[in-house]
Scaffold this motif. Structure first.
Motif, PDB file in Angstrom:
ATOM      1  N   MET A   1       0.841  -1.196   0.000  1.00  0.00           N
ATOM      2  CA  MET A   1       0.000   0.000   0.000  1.00  0.00           C
ATOM      3  C   MET A   1       0.873   1.242   0.000  1.00  0.00           C
ATOM      4  O   MET A   1       1.809   1.347   0.780  1.00  0.00           O
ATOM      5  CB  MET A   1      -0.918  -0.028   1.232  1.00  0.00           C
ATOM      6  N   MET A   2       0.530   2.166  -0.839  1.00  0.00           N
ATOM      7  CA  MET A   2       1.246   3.431  -0.887  1.00  0.00           C
ATOM      8  C   MET A   2       0.765   4.328   0.245  1.00  0.00           C
ATOM      9  O   MET A   2      -0.291   4.103   0.827  1.00  0.00           O
ATOM     10  CB  MET A   2       1.013   4.112  -2.226  1.00  0.00           C
ATOM     11  N   GLN A   3       1.551   5.340   0.520  1.00  0.00           N
ATOM     12  CA  GLN A   3       1.214   6.310   1.555  1.00  0.00           C
ATOM     13  C   GLN A   3       1.592   7.693   1.048  1.00  0.00           C
ATOM     14  O   GLN A   3       2.611   7.856   0.374  1.00  0.00           O
ATOM     15  CB  GLN A   3       1.975   5.981   2.834  1.00  0.00           C
ATOM     16  N   SER A   4       0.784   8.695   1.386  1.00  0.00           N
ATOM     17  CA  SER A   4       1.075  10.056   0.944  1.00  0.00           C
ATOM     18  C   SER A   4       2.217  10.641   1.769  1.00  0.00           C
ATOM     19  O   SER A   4       2.597  10.109   2.808  1.00  0.00           O
ATOM     20  CB  SER A   4      -0.163  10.943   1.097  1.00  0.00           C
ATOM     21  N   ASP A   5       2.733  11.773   1.290  1.00  0.00           N
ATOM     22  CA  ASP A   5       3.675  12.546   2.087  1.00  0.00           C
ATOM     23  C   ASP A   5       2.944  13.031   3.336  1.00  0.00           C
ATOM     24  O   ASP A   5       1.707  13.055   3.381  1.00  0.00           O
ATOM     25  CB  ASP A   5       4.183  13.751   1.296  1.00  0.00           C
ATOM     26  N   CYS A   6       3.697  13.463   4.328  1.00  0.00           N
ATOM     27  CA  CYS A   6       3.090  13.957   5.567  1.00  0.00           C
ATOM     28  C   CYS A   6       2.279  15.230   5.344  1.00  0.00           C
ATOM     29  O   CYS A   6       1.270  15.448   6.016  1.00  0.00           O
ATOM     30  CB  CYS A   6       4.162  14.211   6.623  1.00  0.00           C
ATOM     31  N   PHE A   7       2.700  16.090   4.422  1.00  0.00           N
ATOM     32  CA  PHE A   7       2.031  17.363   4.196  1.00  0.00           C
ATOM     33  C   PHE A   7       1.597  17.455   2.738  1.00  0.00           C
ATOM     34  O   PHE A   7       2.280  16.973   1.845  1.00  0.00           O
ATOM     35  CB  PHE A   7       2.965  18.541   4.519  1.00  0.00           C
ATOM     36  N   GLN A   8       0.448  18.112   2.519  1.00  0.00           N
ATOM     37  CA  GLN A   8      -0.042  18.355   1.171  1.00  0.00           C
ATOM     38  C   GLN A   8      -0.279  19.852   1.023  1.00  0.00           C
ATOM     39  O   GLN A   8      -0.801  20.498   1.927  1.00  0.00           O
ATOM     40  CB  GLN A   8      -1.360  17.608   0.892  1.00  0.00           C
ATOM     41  N   SER A   9       0.092  20.395  -0.123  1.00  0.00           N
ATOM     42  CA  SER A   9      -0.118  21.801  -0.438  1.00  0.00           C
ATOM     43  C   SER A   9      -1.211  21.903  -1.496  1.00  0.00           C
ATOM     44  O   SER A   9      -1.132  21.236  -2.533  1.00  0.00           O
ATOM     45  CB  SER A   9       1.182  22.398  -0.986  1.00  0.00           C
ATOM     46  N   GLU A  10      -2.208  22.737  -1.258  1.00  0.00           N
ATOM     47  CA  GLU A  10      -3.279  22.888  -2.235  1.00  0.00           C
ATOM     48  C   GLU A  10      -2.716  23.304  -3.601  1.00  0.00           C
ATOM     49  O   GLU A  10      -3.128  22.787  -4.632  1.00  0.00           O
ATOM     50  CB  GLU A  10      -4.304  23.921  -1.767  1.00  0.00           C
ATOM     51  N   ALA A  11      -1.740  24.209  -3.599  1.00  0.00           N
ATOM     52  CA  ALA A  11      -1.168  24.708  -4.846  1.00  0.00           C
ATOM     53  C   ALA A  11      -0.421  23.618  -5.618  1.00  0.00           C
ATOM     54  O   ALA A  11      -0.299  23.697  -6.841  1.00  0.00           O
ATOM     55  CB  ALA A  11      -0.237  25.882  -4.568  1.00  0.00           C
ATOM     56  N   GLU A  12       0.084  22.608  -4.918  1.00  0.00           N
ATOM     57  CA  GLU A  12       0.879  21.564  -5.569  1.00  0.00           C
ATOM     58  C   GLU A  12       0.123  20.246  -5.746  1.00  0.00           C
ATOM     59  O   GLU A  12       0.675  19.301  -6.299  1.00  0.00           O
ATOM     60  CB  GLU A  12       2.156  21.317  -4.759  1.00  0.00           C
ATOM     61  N   THR A  13      -1.121  20.193  -5.270  1.00  0.00           N
ATOM     62  CA  THR A  13      -1.916  18.968  -5.393  1.00  0.00           C
ATOM     63  C   THR A  13      -2.761  19.071  -6.656  1.00  0.00           C
ATOM     64  O   THR A  13      -3.593  19.984  -6.771  1.00  0.00           O
ATOM     65  CB  THR A  13      -2.817  18.781  -4.155  1.00  0.00           C
ATOM     66  N   PRO A  14      -2.566  18.175  -7.623  1.00  0.00           N
ATOM     67  CA  PRO A  14      -3.289  18.299  -8.891  1.00  0.00           C
ATOM     68  C   PRO A  14      -4.777  18.004  -8.750  1.00  0.00           C
ATOM     69  O   PRO A  14      -5.195  17.189  -7.924  1.00  0.00           O
ATOM     70  CB  PRO A  14      -2.617  17.248  -9.783  1.00  0.00           C
ATOM     71  N   TRP A  15      -5.570  18.699  -9.554  1.00  0.00           N
ATOM     72  CA  TRP A  15      -6.994  18.402  -9.674  1.00  0.00           C
ATOM     73  C   TRP A  15      -7.152  17.332 -10.749  1.00  0.00           C
ATOM     74  O   TRP A  15      -6.495  17.384 -11.779  1.00  0.00           O
ATOM     75  CB  TRP A  15      -7.778  19.647 -10.076  1.00  0.00           C
TER      76      TRP A  15
END
Length: 111
Positions: free
Chosen positions: A1-15
């Motif tokens: 199972m993959m896991q996300s980074d600890c932090f997400q930035s709205e500007a860098e998260t693709p739609w």
């Protein structure tokens, strides 16, 4: 199972396209949990569907006619709803808005 980074930035998260008039951003996730933001244009329909994941949703903005099983209700900013696993549900966006979805376990089909 993959896991996300600890932090997400709205500007860098693709739609991503999630259907006509609907886009989503996948935020934090790991095996037991996933957070997803979905924006809807007025009139967009979350077509009825079901999945094996439990879902809790917060209505961040807009208004939606939500159907869960045999129940139908208009939800607005500040409201929330819960969908048990395998229950058919869908919505129609009445006023442009945003939903914040939490899924358990993670929706691997979104990755």
């Amino acid at each position: 199972m993959m896991q996300s980074d600890c932090f997400q930035s709205e500007a860098e998260t693709p739609w991503e396209d999630a259907g006509p008039g609907i886009q989503r951003q996948v935020y934090g996730y790991g095996d037991p949990l996933m957070l997803v933001k979905a924006k809807f244009e007025k009139g967009a329909e979350g077509v009825p569907h079901q999945h094996p994941h439990a879902q809790a949703t917060y209505v961040a903005s807009g208004s939606f006619e939500m159907t869960i099983g045999d129940q139908k209700k208009v939800v607005v900013a500040g409201d929330g709803f819960y969908v048990a696993p395998h229950i058919w549900h869908g919505c129609v966006c009445l006023e442009e808005g945003m939903l914040i979805d939490a899924f358990s376990p993670c929706r691997e089909d979104f990755l």
